[in-house]
Design an enzyme around this catalytic site. Structure first.
Site, PDB file in Angstrom:
ATOM      1  N   HIS A 319      37.731  30.513  32.893  1.00  0.00           N
ATOM      2  CA  HIS A 319      37.152  30.065  34.155  1.00  0.00           C
ATOM      3  C   HIS A 319      38.235  30.094  35.229  1.00  0.00           C
ATOM      4  O   HIS A 319      39.379  29.758  34.945  1.00  0.00           O
ATOM      5  CB  HIS A 319      36.595  28.634  34.016  1.00  0.00           C
ATOM      6  CG  HIS A 319      35.644  28.278  35.106  1.00  0.00           C
ATOM      7  ND1 HIS A 319      36.068  27.817  36.323  1.00  0.00           N
ATOM      8  CD2 HIS A 319      34.299  28.358  35.169  1.00  0.00           C
ATOM      9  CE1 HIS A 319      35.009  27.617  37.089  1.00  0.00           C
ATOM     10  NE2 HIS A 319      33.924  27.934  36.418  1.00  0.00           N
ATOM     11  N   ASP A 377      28.598  28.617  30.103  1.00  0.00           N
ATOM     12  CA  ASP A 377      27.681  29.626  29.573  1.00  0.00           C
ATOM     13  C   ASP A 377      27.767  29.785  28.059  1.00  0.00           C
ATOM     14  O   ASP A 377      26.921  30.441  27.458  1.00  0.00           O
ATOM     15  CB  ASP A 377      27.977  30.987  30.226  1.00  0.00           C
ATOM     16  CG  ASP A 377      27.470  31.046  31.654  1.00  0.00           C
ATOM     17  OD1 ASP A 377      26.435  30.420  31.914  1.00  0.00           O
ATOM     18  OD2 ASP A 377      28.103  31.710  32.480  1.00  0.00           O
TER      19      ASP A 377
HETATM   20  N1  ACO Z   1      38.434  36.970  27.141  1.00  0.00           N
HETATM   21  C1  ACO Z   1      39.657  37.513  26.990  1.00  0.00           C
HETATM   22  N2  ACO Z   1      40.639  37.437  27.932  1.00  0.00           N
HETATM   23  C2  ACO Z   1      40.340  36.788  29.075  1.00  0.00           C
HETATM   24  C3  ACO Z   1      39.082  36.204  29.301  1.00  0.00           C
HETATM   25  C4  ACO Z   1      38.111  36.300  28.273  1.00  0.00           C
HETATM   26  N3  ACO Z   1      36.897  35.765  28.433  1.00  0.00           N
HETATM   27  N4  ACO Z   1      39.058  35.632  30.537  1.00  0.00           N
HETATM   28  C5  ACO Z   1      40.262  35.857  31.061  1.00  0.00           C
HETATM   29  N5  ACO Z   1      41.057  36.547  30.197  1.00  0.00           N
HETATM   30  C6  ACO Z   1      42.469  36.915  30.368  1.00  0.00           C
HETATM   31  C7  ACO Z   1      42.625  38.084  31.335  1.00  0.00           C
HETATM   32  O1  ACO Z   1      42.602  39.322  30.657  1.00  0.00           O
HETATM   33  C8  ACO Z   1      43.963  37.777  31.952  1.00  0.00           C
HETATM   34  O2  ACO Z   1      44.956  38.143  31.019  1.00  0.00           O
HETATM   35  P1  ACO Z   1      46.405  38.720  31.519  1.00  0.00           P
HETATM   36  O3  ACO Z   1      47.029  37.577  32.266  1.00  0.00           O
HETATM   37  O4  ACO Z   1      47.106  39.125  30.283  1.00  0.00           O
HETATM   38  O5  ACO Z   1      46.074  39.881  32.449  1.00  0.00           O
HETATM   39  C9  ACO Z   1      43.988  36.244  32.042  1.00  0.00           C
HETATM   40  O6  ACO Z   1      43.117  35.804  31.001  1.00  0.00           O
HETATM   41  C10 ACO Z   1      43.492  35.698  33.383  1.00  0.00           C
HETATM   42  O7  ACO Z   1      42.212  36.271  33.661  1.00  0.00           O
HETATM   43  P2  ACO Z   1      41.668  36.566  35.114  1.00  0.00           P
HETATM   44  O8  ACO Z   1      40.678  37.683  35.048  1.00  0.00           O
HETATM   45  O9  ACO Z   1      42.816  36.706  36.076  1.00  0.00           O
HETATM   46  O10 ACO Z   1      40.940  35.195  35.456  1.00  0.00           O
HETATM   47  P3  ACO Z   1      39.864  34.973  36.594  1.00  0.00           P
HETATM   48  O11 ACO Z   1      40.037  33.577  37.044  1.00  0.00           O
HETATM   49  O12 ACO Z   1      39.965  36.026  37.644  1.00  0.00           O
HETATM   50  O13 ACO Z   1      38.467  35.195  35.847  1.00  0.00           O
HETATM   51  C11 ACO Z   1      36.501  34.777  34.602  1.00  0.00           C
HETATM   52  C12 ACO Z   1      37.652  34.159  35.425  1.00  0.00           C
HETATM   53  C13 ACO Z   1      35.815  35.884  35.425  1.00  0.00           C
HETATM   54  C14 ACO Z   1      35.466  33.681  34.329  1.00  0.00           C
HETATM   55  C15 ACO Z   1      37.054  35.345  33.290  1.00  0.00           C
HETATM   56  O14 ACO Z   1      37.651  34.310  32.534  1.00  0.00           O
HETATM   57  C16 ACO Z   1      36.002  36.078  32.464  1.00  0.00           C
HETATM   58  O15 ACO Z   1      35.772  37.266  32.686  1.00  0.00           O
HETATM   59  N6  ACO Z   1      35.334  35.373  31.488  1.00  0.00           N
HETATM   60  C17 ACO Z   1      34.268  35.976  30.699  1.00  0.00           C
HETATM   61  C18 ACO Z   1      32.957  35.982  31.517  1.00  0.00           C
HETATM   62  C19 ACO Z   1      32.378  34.593  31.643  1.00  0.00           C
HETATM   63  O16 ACO Z   1      32.257  33.838  30.686  1.00  0.00           O
HETATM   64  N7  ACO Z   1      31.926  34.258  32.880  1.00  0.00           N
HETATM   65  C20 ACO Z   1      31.299  32.978  33.183  1.00  0.00           C
HETATM   66  C21 ACO Z   1      32.218  32.140  34.029  1.00  0.00           C
HETATM   67  S1  ACO Z   1      31.502  30.571  34.345  1.00  0.00           S
HETATM   68  C22 ACO Z   1      30.354  30.868  35.501  1.00  0.00           C
HETATM   69  O17 ACO Z   1      30.462  31.676  36.359  1.00  0.00           O
HETATM   70  C23 ACO Z   1      29.169  30.102  35.436  1.00  0.00           C
END
Ligand code: ACO
Length: 443
Positions: A319, A377
Site C-alpha cells: 500500500h 483487498d
Molecule cells: N508484490 C510484490 N512486490 C511489491 C508489491 C506486491 N504486491 N507491492 C510493491 N512491491 C514492491 C515493488 O516492486 C517495489 O520494489 P523495489 O523497491 O525493489 O522496486 C517496492 O515494493 C515498492 O513498490 P511501489 O510500486 O513503489 O509502491 P507504490 O506505493 O507505488 O504501490 C501498490 C502501491 C500499487 C498498492 C503496490 O503495492 C501494488 O501494486 N500492490 C498490488 C496491487 C494491490 O493490492 N492494490 C490494492 C491497493 S489498496 C487499494 O487501492 C484499495
C-alpha cells in the site's frame, strides 16, 4: 527552520522552510494538521522562484486540506471524522458511516429516520434506463456498465448535475447512494439473463441489495442476517480512504466544474484498475490459480512476486500509505473467517491458501524490507465470494462502499475557497523547437 526556535521543539506555524538556489533564498510556511502532520506550503513556489516540483505518483504532494479522514500509515490508524474504523465497523451500519462522511456527524434518531426515508424514496431508477442495460453484451464487465449508467443518470436527473445550491445536500447524496445499489444489482441480473428485481421499502439498504441480486420470480429469497451484517461491515471498510487514486480523480474532475455524476463515473473507472479497487477481483483470481495450477502450493507465487515484475505482484499486498498492517485488512480477515464459519465454509481451500500466503509473505525478507502487508483487498474478495457475489462484481461492491467517500470529497472540494481547477505541471523532455518539414521532403 526559523533561527529562533531550537530544532528539537515541536513543529509550529512559526517555522519556515528555507529554499536556496543560485545565490537567492526564499522561505515557505509550515502548515500543521490536527494530528501533528507537517506540510510545507509551496503554493507560491513557481511565482517566487520559477521552479516547479517533480513528484511522480504524488508520493510527497498534498493537494488539499481535508477534515474527512485521517490515516497514519506508520501506526496503522484510520479514522473518519475522528472516529476509529474499528468502532465504526463494530457498531454502525454502512449508511450511518455514509451519513457521517457526507454530513460530518453521526445521525441522531430523527436524522436517521429522515435519511432512511430519503433512501427509500430515491431507490428506483427511471424506467427508460432499463433499456440501456438490455443493449450491453452479456460478458460486459459490470464496472463498465456501472460507470456508464452513473454518468447517464445526469440526463435523467439533471437537477443534480446542475449542482443546485438550493437543493439540500442530503437529497443529492441519498439519490446517488440509493440508485448506485440498484444499478449494480440490475447490471448483475442483466449479466445472468434474469429479470430485474425492484428495491423494496420493507428492507434495509444491504437487505435490499442482496434481495435485488439474488431473488427471482421462482426464488423467494430472504437475506440471511449474518450476510447482511457482514455486507454492512465490508462496505464500511471501503467507505473512504482520503486522497486515494479514485478519490483524487473525483476531486479533479469536480474541480473543472463537472457534475457529481460525471465525477463519480470517472472515479468508478479509476477504481476499476487492478492496482486499486480491481485488486479484490485479482486476488481471488490469483488464489484460484494457485489452487488450480500449483495444487495449492503458494511458494511459486511468492517467488514470482519477488522478481520485481509489476505483472506478477502479490495482489492484495502493499500500500502506498500503510507501512504496517492495513487496519481494514485486520478487520476484514477476522470478519471473513467468522462469516465463513457461520456459513459452514470453515474449510474453504481459498481461505486456507490466502492465510498461508499471508503467513509466508510476512516472514519473507523481501516483503519485510519493503513493508508489504495485506491490504483491504486481500480478504474482502473471499468474503464476497462466500456471500455468493460473482468475482466480476467484487470491484462493484468496492464502488458501492466507496461512494460516500467520493461524495464527501467532491462536496468538500467544491466548498473549499482555496481550491482551483486541478492542473499539475510537467517537465518537458521532448524535441526542442525545430523547422516544419513538408510531407514530400520527409525522410
Ligand atoms: N508484490 C510484490 N512486490 C511489491 C508489491 C506486491 N504486491 N507491492 C510493491 N512491491 C514492491 C515493488 O516492486 C517495489 O520494489 P523495489 O523497491 O525493489 O522496486 C517496492 O515494493 C515498492 O513498490 P511501489 O510500486 O513503489 O509502491 P507504490 O506505493 O507505488 O504501490 C501498490 C502501491 C500499487 C498498492 C503496490 O503495492 C501494488 O501494486 N500492490 C498490488 C496491487 C494491490 O493490492 N492494490 C490494492 C491497493 S489498496 C487499494 O487501492 C484499495
Amino acid at each position: 527552520m526559523s533561527k529562533k526556535r531550537p530544532s528539537t521543539a515541536p513543529p509550529s506555524t512559526e517555522d519556515r522552510v528555507r529554499l536556496s538556489w543560485r545565490g537567492r533564498s526564499w522561505t515557505y510556511p509550515i502548515r500543521l494538521g490536527t494530528e501533528g502532520e507537517v506540510a510545507v506550503d509551496i503554493s507560491t513556489l513557481r511565482r517566487d522562484t520559477g521552479l516547479i516540483t517533480l513528484d511522480p505518483g504524488f508520493v510527497n504532494t498534498g493537494a488539499c486540506t481535508s477534515d474527512i479522514t485521517f490515516i497514519d500509515g506508520e501506526r496503522g490508524i484510520l479514522r473518519h471524522r475522528g472516529y476509529a474504523i474499528e468502532d465504526l465497523a463494530e457498531h454502525c451500519v454502512f449508511l450511518e458511516v455514509a451519513y457521517l462522511l457526507i454530513l460530518g456527524k453521526l445521525p441522531n434518531r430523527t436524522e436517521w429516520q429522515h435519511f432512511s426515508d430519503l433512501m427509500n424514496r430515491h431507490s428506483m431508477i427511471h424506467e427508460d434506463m432499463r433499456d440501456f442495460f438490455l443493449n450491453y453484451p452479456e460478458h460486459a464487465h459490470p464496472m463498465a456498465v456501472l460507470s456508464a449508467m452513473v454518468v447517464s443518470l445526469s440526463s435523467f436527473y439533471p437537477e443534480i448535475g446542475q449542482d443546485d445550491p438550493n437543493e439540500p445536500l442530503d437529497i443529492t447524496a441519498t439519490r446517488l447512494l440509493s440508485k448506485l445499489r440498484t444499478i449494480a444489482a440490475f447490471s448483475y441480473k442483466k449479466s445472468i439473463g434474469e429479470p430485474f428485481v425492484y428495491p423494496s421499502h420493507r428492507m434495509s439498504y444491504c437487505e435490499n441489495f442482496l434481495n435485488m441480486m439474488f431473488s427471482s420470480p421462482v426464488n423467494d429469497y430472504w437475506p440471511d442476517p449474518v450476510v447482511v451484517r457482514a455486507l454492512n461491515l465490508f462496505l464500511i471498510l471501503h467507505a473512504d480512504h482520503e486522497q486515494n487514486c479514485s478519490t483524487s480523480v473525483v476531486r479533479i474532475v469536480g474541480s473543472a466544474g463537472s457534475s457529481l455524476y460525471a465525477s463519480i463515473a470517472a472515479g468508478i473507472c479509476a477504481l476499476w484498475g487492478p492496482l486499486h479497487g480491481g485488486a479484490n477481483q485479482a486476488v481471488i483470481e490469483m488464489l484460484e490459480r494457485i489452487l488450480r495450477e500449483d495444487r495449492g502450493r503458494v511458494d511459486k507465487m511468492i517467488e514470482r512476486a519477488k522478481k520485481g515484475d509489476p505483472k506478477s505482484r502479490l495482489m492484495g499486498f502493499g500500500h502506498r500509505i500503510y507501512k504496517t498492517y492495513d487496519p481494514r485488512a485486520r478487520i476484514a480477515k477476522d470478519a471473513c473467517r467468522k462469516l465463513l464459519a457461520r456459513l459452514g465454509m470453515h474449510n474453504d481451500p481459498v481461505l486456507e491458501i490466502a492465510m498461508e500466503l499471508e503467513e509466508k509473505a510476512l516472514n519473507d525478507p523481501y516483503f519485510q524490507e519493503r513493508h508489504l502487508y495485506p491490504n483491504v483487498d486481500f480478504y474482502t474478495g473471499i468474503a464476497y465470494r462466500a456471500m455468493g457475489i460473482p468475482t466480476n462484481m467484487f470491484t462493484v461492491m468496492f464502488a458501492i462502499g466507496r461512494l460516500p467517500g467520493w461524495i464527501a470529497h467532491w462536496m468538500e472540494n467544491r466548498r473549499d475557497p482555496a481550491q482551483k481547477i486541478g492542473r499539475p505541471r510537467q517537465l518537458y523532455i521532448g524535441e526542442p523547437a525545430r523547422p516544419f518539414v513538408p510531407m514530400d521532403q520527409r525522410p
